[in-house]
Enzyme design. Structure first.
Site, PDB file in Angstrom:
ATOM      1  N   HIS A 222       0.834  -1.206   0.000  1.00  0.00           N
ATOM      2  CA  HIS A 222       0.000   0.000   0.000  1.00  0.00           C
ATOM      3  C   HIS A 222       0.866   1.252   0.000  1.00  0.00           C
ATOM      4  O   HIS A 222       1.904   1.300   0.664  1.00  0.00           O
ATOM      5  CB  HIS A 222      -0.895   0.023   1.241  1.00  0.00           C
ATOM      6  CG  HIS A 222      -2.067  -0.898   1.167  1.00  0.00           C
ATOM      7  ND1 HIS A 222      -3.045  -0.755   0.208  1.00  0.00           N
ATOM      8  CD2 HIS A 222      -2.423  -1.963   1.939  1.00  0.00           C
ATOM      9  CE1 HIS A 222      -3.968  -1.710   0.397  1.00  0.00           C
ATOM     10  NE2 HIS A 222      -3.607  -2.448   1.422  1.00  0.00           N
ATOM     11  N   CYS A 299       0.155   2.376  -4.816  1.00  0.00           N
ATOM     12  CA  CYS A 299      -0.591   3.586  -5.125  1.00  0.00           C
ATOM     13  C   CYS A 299       0.247   4.825  -4.791  1.00  0.00           C
ATOM     14  O   CYS A 299       1.125   4.785  -3.925  1.00  0.00           O
ATOM     15  CB  CYS A 299      -1.886   3.632  -4.314  1.00  0.00           C
ATOM     16  SG  CYS A 299      -3.037   2.282  -4.632  1.00  0.00           S
TER      17      CYS A 299
END
Length: 444
Positions: A222, A299
């Site tokens: 993440h 991301c």
């Protein structure tokens, strides 16, 4: 295909059904509350999106039972098998000319070629590979929420190691940080991908680095953003990668309450490692003549290393719109000869030769994806899998840096379409990416 940032948590078989439904509902409400706090209408470039409407329509946010998810998965697999059988009966797919009926099999249907033997005298790369699953993250953490489980961590680590072997380099000094379990275990002793362990591994990677050394840092997990506090970001936001919060730690509650020293609390809570920290730990003091390659399959990763020169393939507005509508490419579509765009960033000075591969722009999110190239489904990370195939020369023998970036962009455009994102390279100094073959060693 699962979003890196909003993937439903279906990985833990130990959660009782009642708890599973409760957690899913809490997660749905938390995401909706976050969207409301940011404002219901969000902008991306010249387009705006009504997030409330998207939340209502997006199946990822639907209240779906485990039985319903399994039924949908079985139906999708059956449909895929039927389509594969139909294509095979027609004699397979032809070369890629842009039409749906004539495109080559998309690369996620093709396995990475067999890994070649690496000679004993091949160049050496010192490497740190980080791939959290976040499976133990059962708690909401302030400013981060509850990080969704990522199912492709084992595949990401396998793919990056295959990429290293196809790049014909040896990794006698290798650290793996993951909470993923692999049948048969990992090739080297691994550690949990906590904040403290990741920072320590960064320090270990660059320790005693001297001219001629080749280093690699890989992260598949993440990524996020937070407010920039020192004015070095053009968009006013710092990027960060997310370690694993230690939700089962006996001092977790004390860390939440603020009764522990900050460094200890940050480690337990898994506070993000910002781009400023990444630069200071790994890049700031590297001497000239050292090669560092960083890969962020996450991301918001575009400027994760705060470098000055960024390179990407131009994707036109109508192409982006077509991708978002999940329409096939037009006839004659190709990124193969398209020139690269170089953007001068607000980045920082670095004496070493540094190359950073990011899976998306700072404002964008990415997706994990399931590779169906083997018997059954194998979790993988899209960028890492496509990178391994590009380095292996599946379409372009001896690809240049520019060829690799074009192939990645092409694959993202064709296969990672729910949230179309733009991969990029960034460098410490200006480089002609079309000038020489891709390599993980030596000066750029």
């Amino acid at each position: 295909m699962l979003s890196c940032c909003v993937a439903p948590d279906i990985a833990s078989e130990e959660i009782p059904m009642d708890d599973f439904e409760r957690i899913r509902r809490e997660e749905e409400l938390a995401i909706q509350e976050e969207v409301r706090s940011l404002g219901n209408v969000q902008s991306l470039g010249d387009e705006t999106f009504d997030m409330d409407a998207i939340l209502k329509k997006d199946p990822a946010f639907a209240h779906t039972s485990l039985e319903e998810m399994e039924a949908k998965l079985a139906a999708a697999l059956a449909e895929s098998d039927a389509l594969d059988a139909q294509i095979e009966a027609m004699g397979g797919l032809g070369p890629d000319t842009g039409g749906m009926g004539t495109m080559e099999p998309f690369p996620n249907q093709q396995p990475i070629p067999a890994v070649p033997m690496v000679p004993d005298d091949a160049p050496v790369v010192k490497a740190v590979l980080v791939a959290p699953t976040y499976q133990s993250c059962k708690r909401h953490v302030p400013m981060m929420g509850r990080l969704d489980v990522l199912l492709g961590s084992v595949g990401a680590l396998e793919d990056i190691q295959a990429a290293l072997q196809h790049a014909k380099v040896r990794t006698p000094e290798l650290r793996i940080l993951t909470d993923a379990k692999k049948p048969g275990g990992w090739a080297v002793k691994h550690e949990a991908p906590t904040r403290k362990n990741i920072l320590n591994s960064m320090s270990w990677l660059v320790q005693d680095a001297k001219p001629g050394d080749n280093l690699l840092f890989f992260f598949a997990g993440h990524g996020g953003q937070s407010r920039d506090t020192d004015g070095d970001e053009e968009d006013g936001k710092d990027e960060h990668m997310c370690p694993v919060p230690q939700g089962q730690h006996p001092n977790f509650e004390a860390a939440l309450e603020g009764s522990l020293p900050k460094e200890e609390a940050d480690d337990i809570l898994g506070r993000g490692i910002s781009d400023d920290e990444i630069f200071e730990k790994m890049l700031e003091n590297l001497p000239e003549g050292v090669r560092l390659t960083t890969i962020f399959d996450a991301c918001h990763s575009g400027t994760m290393t705060d470098l000055k020169h960024s390179y990407s393939v131009k994707v036109e507005d109508d192409e982006m719109a077509r991708a978002r509508r999940q329409e096939p490419p037009p006839p004659g579509f190709s990124f193969d000869k398209r020139p690269l765009i170089r953007n001068e960033m607000k980045g920082r000075e670095c004496a070493a030769s540094v190359l950073c591969l990011a899976g998306c722009k700072d404002r964008e999110t990415q997706q994990t994806w399931c590779d169906q190239s083997g018997p059954g489904m194998r979790g993988a990370f899209f960028l890492t899998n496509m990178l391994a195939k590009a380095i292996a020369g599946m379409r372009t023998p001896n690809p240049t840096y520019g060829d690799v970036l074009r192939e990645l962009t092409r694959d993202f455009y064709r296969g990672n379409r729910l949230f179309m994102s733009i991969p990029s390279f960034s460098t410490a100094s200006a480089v002609d990416l079309d000038a020489k073959p891709f390599s993980l060693v030596g000066a750029l």
